[in-house]
Design an enzyme around this catalytic site. Structure first.
Site, PDB file in Angstrom:
ATOM      1  N   GLU A   1      65.229-103.995  49.776  1.00 12.12           N
ATOM      2  CA  GLU A   1      66.652-104.763  49.870  1.00 12.12           C
ATOM      3  C   GLU A   1      67.597-103.723  49.307  1.00 12.12           C
ATOM      4  O   GLU A   1      68.549-103.382  50.088  1.00 12.12           O
ATOM      5  CB  GLU A   1      66.605-105.879  48.944  1.00 12.12           C
TER       6      GLU A   1
ATOM      7  N   ASN B   1      74.388-103.727  36.907  1.00 11.48           N
ATOM      8  CA  ASN B   1      74.331-102.112  36.715  1.00 11.48           C
ATOM      9  C   ASN B   1      73.484-102.011  35.201  1.00 11.48           C
ATOM     10  O   ASN B   1      72.898-101.165  35.143  1.00 11.48           O
ATOM     11  CB  ASN B   1      75.698-101.790  36.385  1.00 11.48           C
TER      12      ASN B   1
ATOM     13  N   GLY C   1      65.227-116.895  47.734  1.00  9.99           N
ATOM     14  CA  GLY C   1      65.300-117.674  46.535  1.00  9.99           C
ATOM     15  C   GLY C   1      64.844-117.051  45.440  1.00  9.99           C
ATOM     16  O   GLY C   1      63.657-117.201  44.958  1.00  9.99           O
TER      17      GLY C   1
END
Length: 410
Positions: free
Chosen positions: A256, A393, A139
């Protein structure tokens, strides 16, 4: 018919650069096991059935010792370094086996708990996280705080030893199946920005949690909105210290981006290899029917070149990242380079595959028969979001410019 030279070389999964006997033995053992074990058919058009199949597959991998490879044994892992986890990811894709479903727990939350959780938290949470008995969601993003996490508005107010959480999260993957959520919430003043955030563990079954899946253009609904209405979180479910949420979140995002880049490189390579094999077989059949050599079109040649180049660049970046992780580790502006390179690779490769199945846009002078049109389209549609989720990006380039190259800015 011999294989056309232009289609002869498809991207291959290169061996790990370190020529250590123990890593080679691990790779051989993983390859043999994966040849003998596979999940049942993974449905592509039924999200619930796909989830159940991949959750059972995660349990199979866990029971065999292939999950949590880089985590200590006392937490249910294998106690090996990142090189071994990287090798297993390669072999998983090489064998055509899917990744387990609980990747947010395995790749993101697990390393965060390892680095910042208490002994009690690790003991209570790690076994179920690794086995897939408990699925996690993350979250972080909000409607007004996507790439700018310092603008998070979800509040956590402390009273009588309990935080009461209120707010909304969005683009929360697998929240409808999750048992727990790694939540970033504001415990400081509204204007405290990154200094006022705290990292919490939220029970998704707690009163006040509402989950609403979001339909995507791929046809899936793996992303969700999550609403929190005075959800109670015990102080024992804070990861790290109150106010340290930003620093811990940056560590989370570092894991991640690196692990996602590893996994997506081998998955994208496998998808491209499978498609080029079908392309070759289609060209071979067409040549046989025509009793004449098939000559690839210029558009096909250019597309293959773009895709192979993008995969080669991502592989080189992966190996550089692995060397960095096994030497110094920790968050780095280079994590943003990982994200940018994998975004470009995904969109390039799946863009080429999509071109092959677009009516009137096939890059061969004959019909490409046998290509999984649905998979090509889904891959293309999903890839369009690659340059947005996990930090756009533009944000990644700012991080590289400011923190990596010292080009100014705040």
């Amino acid at each position: 018919m011999s294989r056309p030279p232009l289609l002869h070389r498809t991207p291959t999964l290169l061996a790990h650069p370190a020529s250590a006997p123990e890593i080679d033995e691990f790779r051989s053992r993983a390859r043999s096991w994966l040849q003998e074990h596979a999940p049942g058919p993974v449905p592509s058009d039924d999200l619930d059935a796909r989830f159940r199949t991949l959750r059972a597959w995660q349990r199979t991998l866990y029971d065999a010792g292939w999950v949590g490879i880089g985590l200590p044994r006392e937490w249910g892992g294998q106690g090996l370094d990142d090189r071994y986890a990287y090798v297993f990811t390669e072999e998983l894709a090489r064998a055509g086996r899917p990744a387990p479903i609980g990747l947010i727990g395995l790749d993101v939350v697990g390393p965060t708990l390892a680095g910042h959780g208490t002994a009690a938290q690790r003991a209570a949470l790690m076994p179920a996280l690794l086995s897939g008995d408990e699925i996690w969601c993350q979250g972080f993003s909000e409607p007004g705080a996507g790439s700018d996490l310092a603008a998070i508005a979800t509040r956590a107010v402390l009273a009588d030893g309990v935080y009461k959480v209120s707010g909304q999260k969005v683009w929360t993957s697998w929240a409808q199946y999750a048992r727990r959520c790694a939540l970033l919430a504001r415990t400081g003043t509204p204007d405290s920005r990154h200094r006022g955030l705290t990292y919490l563990i939220v029970d998704m079954d707690a009163p006040g949690v509402t989950v609403r899946p979001i339909g995507q253009m791929t046809g899936d609904s793996e992303f969700c909105e999550v609403f929190f209405d005075d959800v109670e979180v015990p102080v024992t479910d804070v990861i790290g210290e109150p106010g340290q949420g930003w620093a811990i979140a940056m560590d989370t995002l570092s894991h991640e981006r690196a692990t996602y880049a590893f996994r997506r490189r081998v998955e994208t390579t496998a998808a491209f290899r499978a498609a080029t094999e079908v392309l070759h077989d289609s060209a071979t059949r067409a040549a046989g029917e025509l009793a004449a050599p098939m000559q690839p079109s210029e558009a096909l040649v250019a597309g293959l070149g773009r895709a192979e180049t993008a995969l080669a660049v991502l592989e080189a970046q992966n190996l550089a990242t692995l060397r960095r992780m096994t030497s110094d580790g920790g968050p780095s502006p280079a994590d943003s380079v990982d994200k940018l390179v994998v975004n470009h690779c995904e969109q390039t490769v799946f863009g080429e595959l999509h071109a092959w199945v677009t009516p009137g846009g096939a890059a061969m002078d004959a019909q490409i028969r046998g290509l999984d049109t649905g998979a090509a389209v889904r891959g293309y549609l999903f890839s369009r979001a690659a340059s947005i989720y996990g930090g756009t990006n533009q944000v990644q380039r700012n991080i590289v410019a400011q923190r990596g190259l010292g080009m100014g800015g705040s």
